[in-house]
Design an enzyme around this catalytic site. Structure first.
Site, PDB file in Angstrom:
ATOM      1  N   ASP A   1      38.582  40.010  13.300  1.00 52.02           N
ATOM      2  CA  ASP A   1      37.261  40.418  13.803  1.00 52.02           C
ATOM      3  C   ASP A   1      37.154  40.265  15.319  1.00 52.02           C
ATOM      4  OD1 ASP A   1      37.197  37.700  14.138  1.00 52.02           O
ATOM      5  OD2 ASP A   1      35.299  37.382  13.102  1.00 52.02           O
ATOM      6  N   GLY A   2      38.223  39.818  15.979  1.00 53.12           N
ATOM      7  CA  GLY A   2      38.213  39.724  17.443  1.00 53.12           C
ATOM      8  C   GLY A   2      38.007  38.316  17.979  1.00 53.12           C
ATOM      9  N   GLU A   3      37.655  37.362  17.106  1.00 53.85           N
ATOM     10  CA  GLU A   3      37.487  35.986  17.604  1.00 53.85           C
ATOM     11  C   GLU A   3      38.843  35.397  17.991  1.00 53.85           C
ATOM     12  OE1 GLU A   3      35.456  33.274  15.083  1.00 53.85           O
ATOM     13  OE2 GLU A   3      33.578  34.416  15.084  1.00 53.85           O
TER      14      GLU A   3
ATOM     15  N   ARG B   1      33.946  38.618  42.561  1.00 49.13           N
ATOM     16  CA  ARG B   1      33.286  39.644  43.377  1.00 49.13           C
ATOM     17  C   ARG B   1      31.798  39.730  43.066  1.00 49.13           C
ATOM     18  NH1 ARG B   1      37.468  44.493  42.460  1.00 49.13           N
ATOM     19  NH2 ARG B   1      37.661  43.440  40.464  1.00 49.13           N
TER      20      ARG B   1
ATOM     21  N   HIS C   1      37.693  35.850  46.448  1.00 45.79           N
ATOM     22  CA  HIS C   1      37.068  36.985  47.117  1.00 45.79           C
ATOM     23  C   HIS C   1      36.155  36.515  48.258  1.00 45.79           C
ATOM     24  CE1 HIS C   1      35.406  40.859  47.808  1.00 45.79           C
ATOM     25  NE2 HIS C   1      34.194  40.405  47.580  1.00 45.79           N
TER      26      HIS C   1
ATOM     27  N   LYS D   1      32.918  49.989  54.939  1.00 46.53           N
ATOM     28  CA  LYS D   1      33.004  50.878  53.773  1.00 46.53           C
ATOM     29  C   LYS D   1      31.713  50.788  52.966  1.00 46.53           C
ATOM     30  CE  LYS D   1      34.655  48.641  49.690  1.00 46.53           C
ATOM     31  NZ  LYS D   1      35.686  47.901  48.979  1.00 46.53           N
TER      32      LYS D   1
ATOM     33  N   ARG E   1      30.485  51.234  48.971  1.00 50.21           N
ATOM     34  CA  ARG E   1      30.953  51.490  47.606  1.00 50.21           C
ATOM     35  C   ARG E   1      29.939  52.383  46.916  1.00 50.21           C
ATOM     36  NH1 ARG E   1      34.710  50.557  44.300  1.00 50.21           N
ATOM     37  NH2 ARG E   1      35.876  48.980  45.442  1.00 50.21           N
TER      38      ARG E   1
ATOM     39  N   THR F   1      41.358  49.715  41.687  1.00 53.04           N
ATOM     40  CA  THR F   1      41.637  51.154  41.539  1.00 53.04           C
ATOM     41  C   THR F   1      42.456  51.692  42.714  1.00 53.04           C
ATOM     42  OG1 THR F   1      39.665  51.805  42.770  1.00 53.04           O
ATOM     43  CG2 THR F   1      39.404  51.510  40.397  1.00 53.04           C
ATOM     44  N   ALA F   2      42.587  50.883  43.774  1.00 57.94           N
ATOM     45  CA  ALA F   2      43.262  51.265  45.027  1.00 57.94           C
ATOM     46  C   ALA F   2      42.434  52.232  45.869  1.00 57.94           C
ATOM     47  CB  ALA F   2      44.672  51.807  44.800  1.00 57.94           C
TER      48      ALA F   2
HETATM   49  C1  R5P Z   1      36.083  44.236  47.444  1.00 56.35           C
HETATM   50  O1  R5P Z   1      35.278  43.940  48.250  1.00 56.35           O
HETATM   51  C2  R5P Z   1      37.490  43.702  47.386  1.00 56.35           C
HETATM   52  O2  R5P Z   1      37.841  42.919  48.472  1.00 56.35           O
HETATM   53  C3  R5P Z   1      38.464  44.840  47.238  1.00 56.35           C
HETATM   54  O3  R5P Z   1      38.452  45.614  48.426  1.00 56.35           O
HETATM   55  C4  R5P Z   1      38.091  45.732  46.092  1.00 56.35           C
HETATM   56  O4  R5P Z   1      37.751  44.963  44.994  1.00 56.35           O
HETATM   57  C5  R5P Z   1      39.214  46.651  45.756  1.00 56.35           C
HETATM   58  O5  R5P Z   1      38.827  47.465  44.691  1.00 56.35           O
HETATM   59  P1  R5P Z   1      39.432  48.909  44.541  1.00 56.35           P
HETATM   60  O6  R5P Z   1      40.914  48.769  44.600  1.00 56.35           O
HETATM   61  O7  R5P Z   1      38.938  49.351  43.191  1.00 56.35           O
HETATM   62  O8  R5P Z   1      38.871  49.757  45.628  1.00 56.35           O
END
Ligand code: R5P
Length: 309
Positions: free
Chosen positions: A38-40, A97, A131, A194, A196, A225-226
């Site tokens: 069941d996932g436990e 984060r 972070h 940046k 998001r 995700t880069a």
């Molecule tokens: C966010 O502030 C972190 O320092 C990374 O820049 C972020 O989590 C990277 O996430 P992703 O590779 O999805 O852009």
């Protein structure tokens, strides 16, 4: 390590736990960790730890919710069996984060999970490149915060990549990390602003500093995700960067991350094994894995001396 201490691996990064154990001269303590249909999750110690210091090695990565529950259960079992100290060795601390209420109606997950760990019985945390330093203050027990910077700097020096370098923080959150890198290398410093847009998309707003004709080193704590790294690389190239490298402590590499990295102008990405890396990550010719085992072996070894005095 004497028999006053035991090292227990959760299921997230057994290879790294074993490597740290090898450096300290001990094998992993026997535990069983199973999932019910069941996932436990159920954990069971296979020998007694009464009176012993127990080091629980677990990166909260990949399936962070599963790994978190497993960790809480392991710590609870150790506490119930009378471990003298419970030290969580968590190379990658998921949820770091989510550390402020940056908008209405969200949880401060990092704070909540710090309380869960305390309640379960953790006495001490060893973690790497959080972070944000702020997260450290959420824990009401001592935290040893180690860094992968010296490993990366050593690797960059070995590969003779330190000349005419500008360290670039790919977002303002990475400013502190990038600044420490630039002082320790030493190298110039630039920052990217940046926005998001959602979990997968970022927009670069500006680049503060000069990268024209330079070799850029993007420095960040996490690559998921880069999107962040590859967008940052794109803007650096547009602003005239000659070569682009990256150092990232925690490589989650989810979804299309490897494809994005392959298509980007990043020549080489240095990453630690804080998170268990899939074979396709290790096989990627742009990725250079730098083991963080020695950093953790050294952090554990100084605590062991304390417990064995
Ligand atoms: C966010 O502030 C972190 O320092 C990374 O820049 C972020 O989590 C990277 O996430 P992703 O590779 O999805 O852009």
């Amino acid at each position: 390590m004497s028999n006053a201490s035991v090292l227990i691996a959760g299921s997230s990064n057994v290879a790294l736990a074993e490597e740290v154990g090898r450096k300290l001269g001990l094998s992993l303590f026997p535990v069983s960790i199973i999932r019910f249909p069941d996932g436990e999750t159920r954990v069971q110690l296979k020998e007694s730890v009464t009176g012993k210091a127990a080091f629980v090695f677990q990166s909260l990565a990949k399936e962070p919710n599963e790994r978190l529950i497993e960790t809480l259960l392991l710590v609870d079992a150790l506490r119930r069996d009378g471990a003298s100290h419970i030290i969580l060795v968590c190379p990658y601390l998921a949820y770091s984060r989510q550390n402020v209420q940056e908008t209405w109606g969200v949880s401060v997950a990092a704070r909540l999970f710090a309380d869960f760990l305390k309640k379960a019985g953790v006495d001490y945390l060893i973690t790497m490149d959080l972070h944000a330093e702020l997260v450290r203050s959420f824990f009401e027990f001592p935290v040893a915060h180690v860094s992968a910077r010296e490993l990366f700097i050593e690797a960059l020096r070995q590969q003779k990549l330190c000349d005419d370098l500008v360290v670039v923080g790919p977002d303002l959150g990475a400013a502190k990390l990038a600044s420490k890198f630039s002082q320790e290398l030493p190298a110039g410093l630039a920052l990217i602003e940046k926005r998001r847009d959602d979990a997968r998309r970022v927009t670069i707003l500006s680049l503060i500093g000069d990268v024209e004709g330079k070799t850029v080193l993007l420095a960040d704590d996490v690559c998921s995700t880069a999107g962040t790294l590859t967008s940052a690389a794109k803007v650096c190239r547009e602003k005239g960067a000659k070569r682009i490298f990256a150092c990232v402590t925690h490589g989650l590499f989810v979804e299309e991350a490897l494809e994005l990295i392959d298509k980007s102008s990043i020549e080489k990405l240095f990453v630690t094994d804080s998170v268990s890396l899939e074979p396709k990550v290790r096989a990627n010719t742009k990725i250079c894995v730098v083991s963080c085992a020695k950093v953790f072996a050294s952090a554990l070894s100084s605590l062991l001396t304390r417990f064995e005095e």
